[in-house]
Every structure is written in structure tokens, then in C-alpha cells.
Design a protein around this motif. Structure first.
Motif, PDB file in Angstrom:
ATOM      1  N   ARG A 235     -50.234   3.610  27.927  1.00 32.34           N
ATOM      2  CA  ARG A 235     -49.777   2.756  26.831  1.00 32.34           C
ATOM      3  C   ARG A 235     -49.580   1.316  27.311  1.00 32.34           C
ATOM      4  N   GLN A 238     -53.045  -0.237  27.863  1.00 30.31           N
ATOM      5  CA  GLN A 238     -53.722  -0.443  26.585  1.00 30.31           C
ATOM      6  C   GLN A 238     -53.167  -1.665  25.853  1.00 30.31           C
ATOM      7  N   LYS A 239     -51.860  -1.902  25.971  1.00 27.76           N
ATOM      8  CA  LYS A 239     -51.260  -3.096  25.374  1.00 27.76           C
ATOM      9  C   LYS A 239     -51.816  -4.370  26.027  1.00 27.76           C
ATOM     10  N   ARG A 240     -52.007  -4.284  27.353  1.00 24.07           N
ATOM     11  CA  ARG A 240     -52.572  -5.444  28.042  1.00 24.07           C
ATOM     12  C   ARG A 240     -53.979  -5.740  27.537  1.00 24.07           C
ATOM     13  N   VAL A 241     -54.761  -4.690  27.315  1.00 27.48           N
ATOM     14  CA  VAL A 241     -56.126  -4.879  26.822  1.00 27.48           C
ATOM     15  C   VAL A 241     -56.116  -5.550  25.460  1.00 27.48           C
ATOM     16  N   SER A 242     -55.256  -5.088  24.576  1.00 27.68           N
ATOM     17  CA  SER A 242     -55.220  -5.617  23.213  1.00 27.68           C
ATOM     18  C   SER A 242     -54.762  -7.075  23.169  1.00 27.68           C
ATOM     19  N   ARG A 243     -53.995  -7.496  24.190  1.00 24.20           N
ATOM     20  CA  ARG A 243     -53.496  -8.882  24.205  1.00 24.20           C
ATOM     21  C   ARG A 243     -54.473  -9.863  24.832  1.00 24.20           C
ATOM     22  N   ARG A 244     -55.434  -9.344  25.573  1.00 22.89           N
ATOM     23  CA  ARG A 244     -56.414 -10.227  26.213  1.00 22.89           C
ATOM     24  C   ARG A 244     -57.450 -10.703  25.200  1.00 22.89           C
ATOM     25  N   LYS A 246     -60.939 -11.360  23.620  1.00 21.04           N
ATOM     26  CA  LYS A 246     -62.195 -10.615  23.665  1.00 21.04           C
ATOM     27  C   LYS A 246     -63.280 -11.442  24.359  1.00 21.04           C
ATOM     28  N   ARG A 251     -59.838  -9.624  30.236  1.00 23.39           N
ATOM     29  CA  ARG A 251     -59.930  -8.417  29.407  1.00 23.39           C
ATOM     30  C   ARG A 251     -60.839  -7.377  30.074  1.00 23.39           C
TER      31      ARG A 251
END
Length: 409
Positions: A235, A238-244, A246, A251
Motif C-alpha cells: 500500500r 502503491q501510494k508513491r506510484v500514484s503520486r509520481r 506519469k 515513477r
């Protein structure tokens, strides 16, 4: 006898760039050949006498089969010279891959089961290419010689068995953990193992979510829940991915971290499945399992727990290892195994939360999963293979008794 071993590859920076370049070009050629097949299919799928009155009939052409598409490769190297950098047999294997994919869509596999419509692949989803033939002595020490790629370092965590020859080699790129080499090995002198099992050494196995499995003897294996234990860490990443942003390098780096974490979970689950299967096959010669519709169960409210347990993967591993050991795994009908009494056969309705079986008819009282495992075993006892085995053993006893009597006379 065929076997497949997978090893980690340690390519140089230049070799890694060449592998990535090959994958990109092979992906483009795969999509082109698949589009060519779809173009023919859409234009010729309807016979002329079945067309509507107002329609446009394109110029009909021959079906682009394996051989016709293979003949286009020399012209491809003339129009696109950079495809000459790819080893010819690797390029030819793409044509074969398209053929197999399209045939499964139109005709189905050996069992007649058709697959879905083939998809075009994006570059990050095309990860493997294959050398259909490998020369003897291609593996020297920890170096493997791949045509037009050179000698690449291999992490040989286990030696290739004596007498086995390398038939094919596949190079796979995994975003989370690098490059891998899969070798297909063959030894024609090793005969296929024929089933030789003791039909009396049999058990039933009931898989579940409270315990991973319960045998007919009452033994249980606790469920590890690898994914649920890793959820907290997953989790966070995954939060880090969503904040990076695109398309950014940060990312991509975080996505790689997420992939590594998922790979750890998958590896732990796979290791648990193999060890559990080995322990069962050491104790029993015949194992009866439920013929479950795992795909349907994965769409229910228990989807996360079902997929975390990995029943389908475990049953596949158990079946394959039993076949190689000359043992037997029998799938039986799953309906009613938890509801029927294992002692008298009377149906005793129970809801999912009721974990104990109490039969009002015969007084049988035991755990619900244990009761189901006994029912699975009882259903497998009537299997035709076991019947044939028992008849064969009984006929041998009669023949031996007759021989003894005849000798005494």
C-alpha cells in the motif's frame, strides 16, 4: 524426457541494450503479422453467397499461413535493414508464435477449447524471445553463447544433469528483477515414468481458507496468507506510484520497486506450494482433490483470499509432480463434499460459518473440512484407475493361489 531450467542472466550494458532493442523490433513484427491475419479473417470470414445485397467485396487473397508469412522475412530485411541484426531463427519463431495464437482462436487446442481473440502487444508486455535450436557446447562454465548476442554470464544455481542436451533457449526480461534464461533440456535415454502406485496409500485433500488444506487423516496445513501480510508494504509503495508524475523517471523507479515487492510475494507462495506438494507425495501414492471452479470463486466476495491461497497453482504443481514421480492425482466432483456426512451419506445442510459437522442420523461429529476430505477420498475410491489396479492385484493373488494349489496337487 524433457525438463526446463531457469537461470538468472548477467548481461553487460551493451548486451542488455541489444536485448531490449530485439524485444522492441520483435514486438512490432508480431503485431504486424497478427494484423495481417486479422485483415484476411475480417475480409474472408463470410462466404460470398451469404453476403448482404449491398456490400463491398474486397479482392480475395490467400490465407496468410505459417509458410507464406515466413517467406516475407527476407523482404523485411531488405525494406528494414535493422532487422538483419536479429538472429534469423529468433525472427522465424515469431511467425510460429503468431500461428499458434491464431489457431487457438479459430480452432482451439488439442481438447477443442478455444481461447479469446488475440491481443496486440505493447512494448512493455512483450518480454520473451526464443532460440529454437542450440548448438552442443553452447554452455561453457558460467557463460552461454547466444548467436548474435555473444557470450553472456549465467548464474548457474544448479548444474544441468548429465546426459541432458540443450534443445531451446528463451531470454526473458522481467521489469522487476532483470533478465532470465530458460533452457529446455532433453535426454532421449531416460524413459517416461509409468504410473506405479499403491492404491491403498490414498487420501483426500480439502482446500480451504481457514486451513490451506485438510487431509482425510485429519492433518492440516495452515494458510500462510502471503499477500495479506505484505499488504501494508504494498500500500505504501502503491501510494508513491500514484503520486509520481506519469512518464517520469521517478515513477518508473517506483513501479520497479512495486514489481519487486509483488515478485517476493509470488515467490513465497510458489515455494510454499512446492514444499506442501512434496510433503503430500512423500506420504501418499494417490491423492484425491476437488475439481474446483477457481475462476468462478475468484469473482465472489472471497476473491482476495482465494487468489492469495493460489489453489489453482497448487493443484497444477501437485498434478505435475505426481505425474513425474509415477503417482496419481484424481480430481473428483466438488459439490456436496461439505454437506454430506462421511459416515452415513446423509445430507446435513450447513452455512459457510458453521465449521463443525454434527450428523443427527449417525451421530458423526468432526471438523467440517475433515468431513469433506473423507468424502473426497470416498468418491475417489470408485475411480476407474483404482478399480483396475485393485482388480489387477486381486487377479494376481488368485493366480498365485491357483499356482500354489496346482503345485501341491
Amino acid at each position: 524426457m524433457r525438463a526446463a531450467y531457469q537461470y538468472k542472466l548477467r548481461p553487460t550494458k551493451q548486451q542488455a541494450e541489444n536485448i531490449d532493442k530485439w524485444l522492441s523490433m520483435l514486438c512490432a513484427q508480431y503485431n504486424y503479422l497478427l494484423a495481417d491475419r486479422f485483415n484476411w479473417y475480417e475480409q474472408n470470414r463470410c462466404s460470398i453467397n451469404a453476403c448482404p445485397l449491398v456490400c463491398h467485396l474486397p479482392e480475395l487473397r490467400d490465407n496468410p499461413d505459417y509458410y507464406s508469412q515466413k517467406k516475407t522475412l527476407p523482404n523485411l530485411k531488405k525494406t528494414h535493414p535493422h532487422y538483419g541484426e536479429i538472429y534469423s531463427q529468433v525472427l522465424q519463431d515469431i511467425v510460429k508464435r503468431v500461428k499458434v495464437t491464431f489457431d487457438r482462436f479459430l480452432k482451439g487446442d488439442s481438447n477443442g477449447k478455444r481461447s479469446g481473440r488475440p491481443r496486440f502487444k505493447s512494448r512493455d508486455r512483450y518480454r520473451t524471445f526464443t532460440y529454437p535450436q542450440m548448438k552442443d557446447g553452447c554452455l561453457q562454465g558460467n557463460l552461454i553463447s547466444l548467436p548474435m548476442l555473444g557470450k553472456i554470464k549465467v548464474v548457474l544455481h544448479r548444474a544441468i544433469p548429465d546426459g541432458f542436451k540443450i534443445k531451446t533457449a528463451s531470454v526473458t526480461k522481467k521489469e522487476s528483477s532483470g533478465y532470465y534464461l530458460t533452457l529446455s533440456l532433453e535426454d532421449a535415454t531416460v524413459p517416461t515414468i509409468k504410473p506405479d502406485f499403491n492404491s491403498e496409500s490414498i487420501t483426500g485433500v480439502d482446500v480451504g481458507l481457514k486451513e490451506f488444506l485438510t487431509t482425510a487423516d485429519g492433518e492440516t496445513v495452515s494458510i500462510p496468507q502471503h499477500y495479506r501480510k505484505a499488504q501494508k508494504r504494498l500500500r505504501v509503495i502503491q501510494k508513491r506510484v500514484s503520486r509520481r508524475k506519469k512518464g517520469s523517471k521517478r515513477r518508473q523507479k517506483t513501479i520497479k520497486q512495486l514489481g519487486k515487492q509483488h515478485k517476493k510475494v509470488a515467490d513465497k507462495r510458489k515455494d510454499f506450494h512446492f514444499k506442501t506438494a512434496n510433503n503430500l507425495l512423500k506420504k501418499y501414492d494417490v491423492i484425491a482433490v476437488e475439481d474446483l471452479n477457481v475462476k468462478g470463486l475468484s469473482r465472489s466476495k472471497l476473491a482476495k483470499s482465494v487468489l492469495d491461497a493460489g489453489w489453482s497453482s497448487f493443484l497444477s504443481i501437485l498434478t505435475n509432480k505426481a505425474e513425474k514421480a509415477g503417482l496419481l492425482v484424481i480430481p473428483v466432483k466438488a459439490s456436496g463434499t461439505s454437506q454430506d456426512c462421511s459416515s452415513c451419506g446423509v445430507k446435513v445442510p450447513k452455512k459457510l460459518h458453521e465449521r463443525w459437522h454434527d450428523c443427527p442420523n449417525c451421530g458423526c461429529s468432526l471438523d467440517r473440512d475433515h468431513n469433506a476430505a473423507i468424502n473426497i477420498k470416498n468418491r475417489a475410491v470408485g475411480h476407474s484407475v483404482l478399480k483396475a489396479k485393485s482388480l489387477l492385484s486381486s487377479s494376481r493373488i488368485v493366480l498365485e493361489a491357483y499356482t500354489v494349489c496346482e503345485a501341491s496337487v
